[in-house]
Design a protein around this motif. Structure first.
Motif: not given
Length: 268
Positions: A133-159
């Motif tokens: 729900k939070l991912a949907a609320d922020v509606n950040d297209p950047s997250f599409k490059e992340i296979e699993d939204a539950a790894t957002i905390y990793e803050t990778t160079t790709t992100l």
């Protein structure tokens, strides 16, 4: 990076104001040309610095207690798994995040806590729903490059690169700050266990991450009012500068109240 452009314009304006009479000697076209050049140089310098910080963060390994066992994470005994942690954020805390910045930070913190919940074999369905729900609320297209939204905390160079492309770069640092503080908070709850698989390099990585994120957040706070509260919240964490596991344990214990206060400030 619109906010960086605002900063550049402000700095250039100051430069020209200081020139006094020299400005009168220039034609309007020359002044505009020089202003544009100076602005580009400032923007390039700022961007280069933040790119460098993000790159360094991307090279650092995640703490072992939020890794999967197959990736070098820690393992809990059956007895340890029976004592469920009471310090994790409830999934329902996501409802308390109202602003965009708060939702980014909550998203990051909940993904960290979900990993701990999994470690203790706790149900994570509510976390999954809250994170989605939070991912949907922020509606950040950047997250599409992340296979699993539950790894957002990793803050990778790709992100980082994707958020820059999508004009969300300042929120990258909101994510990074929140995950850092949540990881430190979690580590402090059971340092004997959570740091048991750390070596000195891993300990140094943790505090180097603190240094890098503090640097980025403090620089952003100079022109981004939205991130100033984050800078103020994590400023006390500059006491963490361990290079060994023993030092990290000691410093985490000494900074326990500061870490808890930072967590409260970031995730209300």
């Amino acid at each position: 990076m619109k906010k960086l452009s605002y900063l550049a314009i402000a700095l250039v304006a100051i430069t020209f104001a200081a020139c006094g009479g020299k400005k009168n000697a220039q034609t309007t076209e020359d002044a505009d040309s020089l202003k544009s050049f100076e602005q580009q140089q400032i923007e390039a310098s700022i961007k280069m610095h933040f790119d460098s910080i993000a790159s360094e963060i991307g090279k650092l390994q995640q703490p072992a207690f939020i890794k999967n066992n197959a990736d070098g994470g820690i393992e809990l005994s059956k007895e340890e798994k029976q004592v469920k942690p009471d310090y994790l954020l409830a999934a329902a805390a996501a409802e308390e995040a109202t602003t965009l910045a708060e939702k980014y930070r909550m998203l990051s913190a909940l993904t960290v806590d979900k990993k701990i919940a999994e470690l203790y074999e706790m149900p994570v369905e509510d976390y999954d729903k809250a994170i989605a729900k939070l991912a949907a609320d922020v509606n950040d297209p950047s997250f599409k490059e992340i296979e699993d939204a539950a790894t957002i905390y990793e803050t990778t160079t790709t992100l980082y690169d994707e958020m820059e492309k999508n004009g969300r770069i300042n929120y990258f640092w909101q994510l990074a700050a929140a995950s850092l503080v949540e990881e430190l908070y979690v580590a402090n709850q059971n340092t004997d266990k959570f740091l048991s698989v750390f070596d000195d390099e891993a300990a140094a990585n943790v505090t180097f991450r603190v240094v890098l994120i503090l640097d980025a957040i403090n620089r952003l706070a100079e022109y981004d009012p939205e991130i100033k509260p984050v800078a103020e919240a994590i400023a006390p964490l500059d006491v963490l500068n361990a290079t060994t596991v023993a030092e990290l344990k000691t410093q985490l214990a000494e900074a326990k109240d500061k870490i808890a206060a930072a967590r409260t400030a970031l995730i209300k």
